[in-house]
Design a protein around this motif. Structure first.
Motif, PDB file in Angstrom:
ATOM      1  N   PRO A  97       0.816  -1.228   0.000  1.00 51.03           N
ATOM      2  CA  PRO A  97       0.000   0.000   0.000  1.00 51.03           C
ATOM      3  C   PRO A  97       0.845   1.272   0.000  1.00 51.03           C
ATOM      4  CG  PRO A  97      -0.966  -1.617   1.471  1.00 51.03           C
ATOM      5  CD  PRO A  97       0.340  -2.192   1.009  1.00 51.03           C
ATOM      6  N   GLU A  98       2.048   1.218   0.593  1.00 45.77           N
ATOM      7  CA  GLU A  98       2.904   2.405   0.664  1.00 45.77           C
ATOM      8  C   GLU A  98       3.584   2.702  -0.672  1.00 45.77           C
ATOM      9  OE1 GLU A  98       1.835   0.871   4.357  1.00 45.77           O
ATOM     10  OE2 GLU A  98       3.102  -0.157   2.880  1.00 45.77           O
ATOM     11  N   THR A  99       3.888   1.664  -1.448  1.00 45.91           N
ATOM     12  CA  THR A  99       4.638   1.849  -2.696  1.00 45.91           C
ATOM     13  C   THR A  99       3.765   1.776  -3.944  1.00 45.91           C
ATOM     14  OG1 THR A  99       5.138  -0.523  -2.911  1.00 45.91           O
ATOM     15  CG2 THR A  99       6.666   0.823  -1.605  1.00 45.91           C
ATOM     16  N   SER A 100       2.510   1.374  -3.786  1.00 43.31           N
ATOM     17  CA  SER A 100       1.653   1.095  -4.941  1.00 43.31           C
ATOM     18  C   SER A 100       1.477   2.311  -5.841  1.00 43.31           C
ATOM     19  CB  SER A 100       0.291   0.583  -4.461  1.00 43.31           C
ATOM     20  OG  SER A 100      -0.539   0.293  -5.562  1.00 43.31           O
ATOM     21  N   HIS A 101       1.200   3.462  -5.262  1.00 39.97           N
ATOM     22  CA  HIS A 101       0.932   4.662  -6.059  1.00 39.97           C
ATOM     23  C   HIS A 101       2.138   5.022  -6.924  1.00 39.97           C
ATOM     24  CE1 HIS A 101      -0.773   8.479  -7.224  1.00 39.97           C
ATOM     25  NE2 HIS A 101       0.234   9.144  -6.695  1.00 39.97           N
ATOM     26  N   THR A 102       3.323   4.914  -6.351  1.00 41.30           N
ATOM     27  CA  THR A 102       4.549   5.241  -7.092  1.00 41.30           C
ATOM     28  C   THR A 102       4.801   4.250  -8.211  1.00 41.30           C
ATOM     29  OG1 THR A 102       5.536   6.244  -5.127  1.00 41.30           O
ATOM     30  CG2 THR A 102       7.045   5.548  -6.872  1.00 41.30           C
ATOM     31  N   LEU A 103       4.732   2.952  -7.898  1.00 41.51           N
ATOM     32  CA  LEU A 103       5.040   1.929  -8.896  1.00 41.51           C
ATOM     33  C   LEU A 103       4.061   1.992 -10.062  1.00 41.51           C
ATOM     34  CD1 LEU A 103       6.047  -1.730  -8.155  1.00 41.51           C
ATOM     35  CD2 LEU A 103       4.418  -1.227  -9.952  1.00 41.51           C
ATOM     36  N   ARG A 104       2.768   2.032  -9.764  1.00 43.43           N
ATOM     37  CA  ARG A 104       1.775   2.046 -10.836  1.00 43.43           C
ATOM     38  C   ARG A 104       1.861   3.334 -11.653  1.00 43.43           C
ATOM     39  NH1 ARG A 104      -3.856   0.035  -8.051  1.00 43.43           N
ATOM     40  NH2 ARG A 104      -3.020  -1.656  -6.802  1.00 43.43           N
ATOM     41  N   GLY A 105       2.040   4.445 -10.941  1.00 44.01           N
ATOM     42  CA  GLY A 105       2.078   5.720 -11.640  1.00 44.01           C
ATOM     43  C   GLY A 105       3.214   5.809 -12.634  1.00 44.01           C
ATOM     44  N   ILE A 106       4.404   5.408 -12.223  1.00 48.02           N
ATOM     45  CA  ILE A 106       5.571   5.481 -13.108  1.00 48.02           C
ATOM     46  C   ILE A 106       5.449   4.475 -14.245  1.00 48.02           C
ATOM     47  CG2 ILE A 106       8.063   5.077 -13.219  1.00 48.02           C
ATOM     48  CD1 ILE A 106       8.273   6.220 -10.393  1.00 48.02           C
ATOM     49  N   PHE A 107       5.069   3.245 -13.926  1.00 46.74           N
ATOM     50  CA  PHE A 107       4.966   2.221 -14.971  1.00 46.74           C
ATOM     51  C   PHE A 107       3.881   2.574 -15.981  1.00 46.74           C
ATOM     52  CE2 PHE A 107       3.141  -1.661 -16.743  1.00 46.74           C
ATOM     53  CZ  PHE A 107       4.270  -2.278 -17.264  1.00 46.74           C
ATOM     54  N   ASN A 108       2.732   2.994 -15.517  1.00 44.54           N
ATOM     55  CA  ASN A 108       1.631   3.309 -16.421  1.00 44.54           C
ATOM     56  C   ASN A 108       1.964   4.501 -17.321  1.00 44.54           C
ATOM     57  OD1 ASN A 108       0.223   1.219 -15.275  1.00 44.54           O
ATOM     58  ND2 ASN A 108      -1.169   2.496 -14.102  1.00 44.54           N
ATOM     59  N   GLU A 109       2.678   5.489 -16.778  1.00 46.11           N
ATOM     60  CA  GLU A 109       3.066   6.632 -17.594  1.00 46.11           C
ATOM     61  C   GLU A 109       4.089   6.220 -18.650  1.00 46.11           C
ATOM     62  OE1 GLU A 109       3.121  10.332 -19.218  1.00 46.11           O
ATOM     63  OE2 GLU A 109       1.719   9.502 -17.739  1.00 46.11           O
ATOM     64  N   PHE A 110       5.000   5.327 -18.292  1.00 45.93           N
ATOM     65  CA  PHE A 110       5.994   4.819 -19.249  1.00 45.93           C
ATOM     66  C   PHE A 110       5.281   4.109 -20.406  1.00 45.93           C
ATOM     67  CE2 PHE A 110       9.341   1.755 -20.575  1.00 45.93           C
ATOM     68  CZ  PHE A 110      10.366   2.662 -20.852  1.00 45.93           C
ATOM     69  N   CYS A 111       4.249   3.311 -20.076  1.00 40.39           N
ATOM     70  CA  CYS A 111       3.470   2.628 -21.117  1.00 40.39           C
ATOM     71  C   CYS A 111       2.695   3.624 -21.963  1.00 40.39           C
ATOM     72  CB  CYS A 111       2.513   1.621 -20.484  1.00 40.39           C
ATOM     73  SG  CYS A 111       3.326   0.197 -19.729  1.00 40.39           S
ATOM     74  N   PRO A 164      15.865   4.314 -19.481  1.00 41.41           N
ATOM     75  CA  PRO A 164      14.786   5.079 -18.852  1.00 41.41           C
ATOM     76  C   PRO A 164      15.260   6.097 -17.822  1.00 41.41           C
ATOM     77  CG  PRO A 164      14.983   2.942 -17.800  1.00 41.41           C
ATOM     78  CD  PRO A 164      16.034   2.984 -18.885  1.00 41.41           C
ATOM     79  N   SER A 165      16.563   6.368 -17.754  1.00 42.33           N
ATOM     80  CA  SER A 165      17.092   7.224 -16.681  1.00 42.33           C
ATOM     81  C   SER A 165      16.473   8.616 -16.701  1.00 42.33           C
ATOM     82  CB  SER A 165      18.620   7.330 -16.798  1.00 42.33           C
ATOM     83  OG  SER A 165      19.218   6.063 -16.702  1.00 42.33           O
ATOM     84  N   ASP A 166      16.470   9.286 -17.881  1.00 42.99           N
ATOM     85  CA  ASP A 166      15.913  10.640 -17.945  1.00 42.99           C
ATOM     86  C   ASP A 166      14.419  10.633 -17.620  1.00 42.99           C
ATOM     87  OD1 ASP A 166      18.379  11.637 -18.623  1.00 42.99           O
ATOM     88  OD2 ASP A 166      17.997  11.642 -20.784  1.00 42.99           O
ATOM     89  N   PHE A 167      13.722   9.597 -18.085  1.00 44.16           N
ATOM     90  CA  PHE A 167      12.296   9.488 -17.774  1.00 44.16           C
ATOM     91  C   PHE A 167      12.086   9.370 -16.269  1.00 44.16           C
ATOM     92  CE2 PHE A 167       8.776   6.664 -16.691  1.00 44.16           C
ATOM     93  CZ  PHE A 167       7.702   7.340 -17.255  1.00 44.16           C
ATOM     94  N   LEU A 168      12.906   8.573 -15.603  1.00 43.88           N
ATOM     95  CA  LEU A 168      12.765   8.396 -14.159  1.00 43.88           C
ATOM     96  C   LEU A 168      13.070   9.688 -13.401  1.00 43.88           C
ATOM     97  CD1 LEU A 168      14.149   4.866 -13.165  1.00 43.88           C
ATOM     98  CD2 LEU A 168      11.865   5.784 -12.798  1.00 43.88           C
ATOM     99  N   ILE A 169      14.038  10.439 -13.917  1.00 49.21           N
ATOM    100  CA  ILE A 169      14.368  11.707 -13.248  1.00 49.21           C
ATOM    101  C   ILE A 169      13.169  12.646 -13.297  1.00 49.21           C
ATOM    102  CG2 ILE A 169      15.778  13.795 -13.431  1.00 49.21           C
ATOM    103  CD1 ILE A 169      18.095  12.004 -14.317  1.00 49.21           C
ATOM    104  N   SER A 170      12.516  12.729 -14.458  1.00 47.80           N
ATOM    105  CA  SER A 170      11.388  13.667 -14.597  1.00 47.80           C
ATOM    106  C   SER A 170      10.119  13.156 -13.912  1.00 47.80           C
ATOM    107  CB  SER A 170      11.110  13.943 -16.076  1.00 47.80           C
ATOM    108  OG  SER A 170      10.713  12.749 -16.735  1.00 47.80           O
ATOM    109  N   GLU A 171       9.809  11.855 -14.094  1.00 50.86           N
ATOM    110  CA  GLU A 171       8.571  11.324 -13.547  1.00 50.86           C
ATOM    111  C   GLU A 171       8.698  10.877 -12.099  1.00 50.86           C
ATOM    112  OE1 GLU A 171       5.485  11.332 -14.930  1.00 50.86           O
ATOM    113  OE2 GLU A 171       6.503  12.543 -16.452  1.00 50.86           O
ATOM    114  N   GLY A 172       9.872  10.341 -11.757  1.00 52.65           N
ATOM    115  CA  GLY A 172      10.058   9.841 -10.394  1.00 52.65           C
ATOM    116  C   GLY A 172       9.916  10.918  -9.345  1.00 52.65           C
ATOM    117  N   SER A 173      10.365  12.129  -9.682  1.00 52.88           N
ATOM    118  CA  SER A 173      10.289  13.217  -8.705  1.00 52.88           C
ATOM    119  C   SER A 173       8.849  13.537  -8.326  1.00 52.88           C
ATOM    120  CB  SER A 173      10.968  14.465  -9.272  1.00 52.88           C
ATOM    121  OG  SER A 173      10.321  14.886 -10.468  1.00 52.88           O
ATOM    122  N   LYS A 174       7.899  13.294  -9.253  1.00 50.00           N
ATOM    123  CA  LYS A 174       6.478  13.538  -8.953  1.00 50.00           C
ATOM    124  C   LYS A 174       5.966  12.611  -7.858  1.00 50.00           C
ATOM    125  CE  LYS A 174       5.539  14.867 -13.757  1.00 50.00           C
ATOM    126  NZ  LYS A 174       4.755  14.537 -14.974  1.00 50.00           N
TER     127      LYS A 174
END
Length: 806
Positions: free
Chosen positions: A587-601, A610-620
């Motif tokens: 429950p603590e990590t779900s929002h982050t994992l789904r959000g980043i993966f779904n946006e990548f898709c 995916p490094s630059d993508f993670l820098i921009s999206e991960g910070s959110k």
């Protein structure tokens, strides 16, 4: 012009000597047809081959035939192709060896027939028959005239509808735990979702304290409202006389209403609704459904759908999915038929006159054989009538169907110029027919006799495609096969085989979805460890996963996201040797994992780094760059890299050989991603079931256990005066109080004379009256005083006993 039977000697010689080798060299019928046409054109041959002719040739169906001109053209085109492609025979031999190996694996524990091989390997019947004849395949021979129907569909076994009982139980349990919750019931088309939901409704009405409380069944179409009402009448009619009377009284409290009429009904109601049901709930994100969720009574809501995902990704408001099931499991239970996906290659969807003639000829050809009742779905109203006209114009006089068996229907009318409902009723009474329609029939239409659906348009909405394809898989006693003719909608096969996602992870990359049930924290640990071992997860990463498991609250859902690592070994050793990485979704990590993966898709999963993508999206999501071994950053980076390879594997432009070879099957799940959901769904322990066998209230105790298994510490059996027992479940405090009471009472009784024991027992029970024990157990406590008697009358329920996973 004479027509030659598929089983005639010259045709069989052509099939085995030329067509099958070239099919193996080409990979599939569509590629073979194109190659044959190219070869024929380059050598100056007149005429053009169509894929449906090749499918007919490879069908092994004795009732089918081709004219001599078609056979001659295929023969000459094969010669031209063999002459132009010197490596074709070598490719064919390699492909045959690979198929033989797959067939041998399938036959390791049973003798398979040619039809079963064709079904399991998704290959034409003629090729399956040739595999059977090959030496060393370990499969059983079958007559070439044998119908292409899997044995489990012809043995006549009745469907196993027990999943509906499970669905009812789980939904009622969820509604009990969430008195004002929004509970989801997801049953694919053909699984009986309306009947199952009505059983839940009747149970909620029966248990409601307010005997005037209504249930509102909400829908957005009148035909859906009428369908639900008809299903209620069938349910009542199928019950016994006494039960039917009760159900009829309860049914009078069900109000079938249109969504636009719900708000004034709720505002003016004098009784709180026992339940609100939203039919076809994937529409529930629309503003018109807000009165359902904002109802002044805070009534519970059951959201009923076959397709919970929306194309616009808007949530439909489900708090908890109480039950869902895949088409695959429904097929295993014989509740539906597994469809055969038939590819009909087209250059585009403009449907030129030549392309339309090809499609119509294909339908006419198959309706003379295995397509008995066909639903052709067109993209627009004008196309509906165009397809219908082409069918009537090209239907030969000697065909099993007549012009009266062809029809069309759309929102503005039908081919008989009568009411649409009457038209559909007439169509339903026909044993063989072809009906052309638009999307009018995708919701609420139910004709189990339909065994083939032809999709003539592309769609970005898998929901629409699944609704359409689901029209042919419904159970019918006399139906033996189901067919979905795809015009390049290759994602359907994946979605039929996997369960539906709901606000979880994006299905663009077709991850393999796996559901695992657990009943205790210890069982969760054991099953996760088994998953880690089977996927050869690196030791340090596996240890981190197991450490995170300690924070999981017993009873919650837990997810694991497995991502593939490069595999450079042999393809047939992938299952035994392939290695995987893993992320835990809590429950603590779900929002982050789904959000980043779904946006990548959503962006196409086309970034190999995916490094630059993670820098921009991960910070959110609060994820910062961290290259420490085992960091969340690195785990997400590895997951997205595997997602990139999954995109190449599933959607192209091509797989990348540099990362090894993997056993990906076209139209199936990717070999790079697995999403495992571990559901807390306790089962009755075998020891408890055996313990309760002589108890008159065994079912009540089992239901009580399943409602709160983590609180059940002990089961007790109180002997009845004549025979048998009555059971009680005790929690931890009650079981400790009982054991303490028994020890104290036994000690006191051993210290008095026999004549004083009754008085001592009575005095003890009076002084211990405040103990938290059921009164009946308290008054009959003496039956547990003998240690030998305790062994048969008391059962300790240990929730932390590990259970092995197969």
């Amino acid at each position: 012009m004479a027509r030659l039977s598929i089983n005639s000697e010259p045709v069989q010689t052509l099939i085995t000597g030329k067509v099958i080798p070239l099919l193996l060299a080409s990979g599939n019928v569509a590629s073979l047809t194109k190659a044959l046409n190219d070869a024929a054109q380059s050598t100056g041959l007149d005429g053009r081959l169509h894929a449906n002719r090749i499918h007919a040739l490879l069908s092994m169906d004795a009732s089918r035939a081709l004219n001599e001109a078609s056979i001659a053209l295929i023969d000459q085109a094969c010669d031209a192709m063999l002459a132009a492609d010197g490596a074709a025979i070598n490719r064919a031999a390699a492909a045959m060896r690979e198929l033989s190996a797959e067939a041998s694996k399938l036959a390791a524990f049973s003798r398979l027939t040619a039809p079963e091989i064709a079904e399991r390997l998704s290959i034409p019947p003629a090729l399956a028959q040739q595999l059977v004849r090959a030496k060393g395949t370990g499969v059983a021979s079958a007559p070439s005239s044998q119908s292409l129907v899997p044995l489990h569909e012809t043995e006549g076994a009745a469907p196993d509808w027990s999943y509906q009982d499970i669905a009812v139980s789980r939904c009622l349990d969820a509604l009990n735990r969430r008195p004002g919750g929004r509970i989801g019931l997801i049953l694919p088309t053909g699984a009986g979702k309306t009947r199952t939901a009505l059983r839940i409704v009747l149970a909620m009405l029966d248990r409601a304290a307010d005997r005037k409380a209504p249930v509102y069944w909400v829908t957005h179409r009148r035909n859906l409202r009428e369908q639900a009402h008809r299903e209620l009448q069938k349910l009542i009619a199928s019950a016994s006389a006494d039960q039917g009377e009760t159900l009829s009284e309860l049914g009078n409290r069900i109000k079938f209403v249109m969504v636009g009429d719900l708000s004034p009904l709720l505002d003016g109601a004098s009784n709180r609704p026992a339940l609100i049901v939203v039919d076809e709930a994937h529409h529930a994100a629309a503003p018109s459904y807000q009165p359902v969720f904002a109802n002044p009574w805070m009534a519970p809501v059951l959201l009923l759908t076959a397709t919970p995902n929306r194309g616009d990704r808007l949530p439909i408001g489900i708090d908890e999915i109480a039950f869902t099931i895949t088409y695959r499991e429904l097929a295993e239970r014989r509740a539906i038929l597994t469809p055969k996906f038939v590819d009909f290659p087209v250059d585009n969807f403009d449907w030129s006159p030549d392309a339309l003639d090809d499609l119509v000829d294909f339908i006419i050809d198959r309706t003379a054989a295995d397509f008995t009742k066909v639903l052709v779905l067109a993209p627009r109203v004008d196309r509906v009538e165009e397809f219908y006209s082409a069918l009537t114009a090209r239907l030969p006089n000697d065909h099993p169907l007549t012009a009266e068996d062809l029809g069309f229907v759309h929102g503005s009318g039908n081919s008989l110029a009568i009411d649409n409902e009457d038209f559909l009723a007439r169509f339903a009474n026909k044993p063989r027919a072809v009906l052309v329609s638009a999307q009018l029939l995708l919701e609420g239409f139910d004709d189990p006799a339909i065994n083939a659906v032809v999709l003539t348009y592309p769609s970005s909405s898998v929901i629409r495609l699944m609704q359409a394809a689901g029209r042919c898989v419904r159970y019918s006693p006399d139906k033996r096969a189901a067919f979905v003719v795809q015009a390049r909608n290759d994602g359907l096969a994946y979605h039929f085989d996997q369960r539906w996602l709901y606000q979880e992870i994006d299905d663009f990359l077709r991850p393999q979805l796996i559901d695992v049930d657990y009943g205790s924290h210890a069982e969760l640990l054991a099953k996760v460890e088994d998953i880690l071992d089977k996927h050869r997860v690196e030791t340090k990463q596996a240890d981190r996963i197991k450490l995170r498991l300690n924070s999981v609250v017993p009873g919650e859902t837990y997810r694991l996201f497995l991502y593939g690592l490069p595999h450079f070994g042999e393809i047939d050793r992938f299952e035994q040797d392939g290695k995987w990485g893993i992320l835990a979704e809590t429950p603590e990590t779900s929002h982050t994992l789904r959000g980043i993966f779904n946006e990548f898709c959503a962006r196409g999963a086309d970034l190999s780094d995916p490094s630059d993508f993670l820098i921009s999206e991960g910070s959110k999501f609060g994820l910062i760059k961290d290259l420490t071994p085992g960091s969340r950053w690195l785990e997400m980076s590895h997951l997205l890299t595997a997602a990139y390879f999954a995109k190449r594997e599933v959607h192209g432009p091509s797989a990348i050989d540099a990362v090894g070879k993997r056993p990906y099957k076209a139209y199936g799940a990717t070999s790079w991603l697995k999403y495992i959901t571990l559901h807390f769904r306790p089962a009755i322990p075998q020891a408890l079931a055996a313990f309760l066998k002589d108890c008159h209230n065994a079912q009540e105790i089992e239901a009580q256990y399943l409602r709160a298994p983590l609180h059940a510490a002990m089961a007790i059996k109180v002997p009845l005066p004549l025979a048998g027992s009555e059971a009680h479940l005790l929690n931890e405090a009650e079981s400790k109080a009982l054991v303490g009471m028994l020890d104290g009472l036994r000690l006191e009784l051993t210290q008095v004379e026999p004549r004083a024991q009754f008085g001592t027992l009575a005095a003890y029970l009076m002084s211990a009256g405040a103990l938290p024990l059921p009164a009946r157990l308290h008054h009959r406590i003496e039956f547990l005083l003998d240690p030998a008697a305790r062994q048969g009358r008391m059962l300790t329920l240990n929730q932390d006993t590990p259970v092995s996973i197969i």
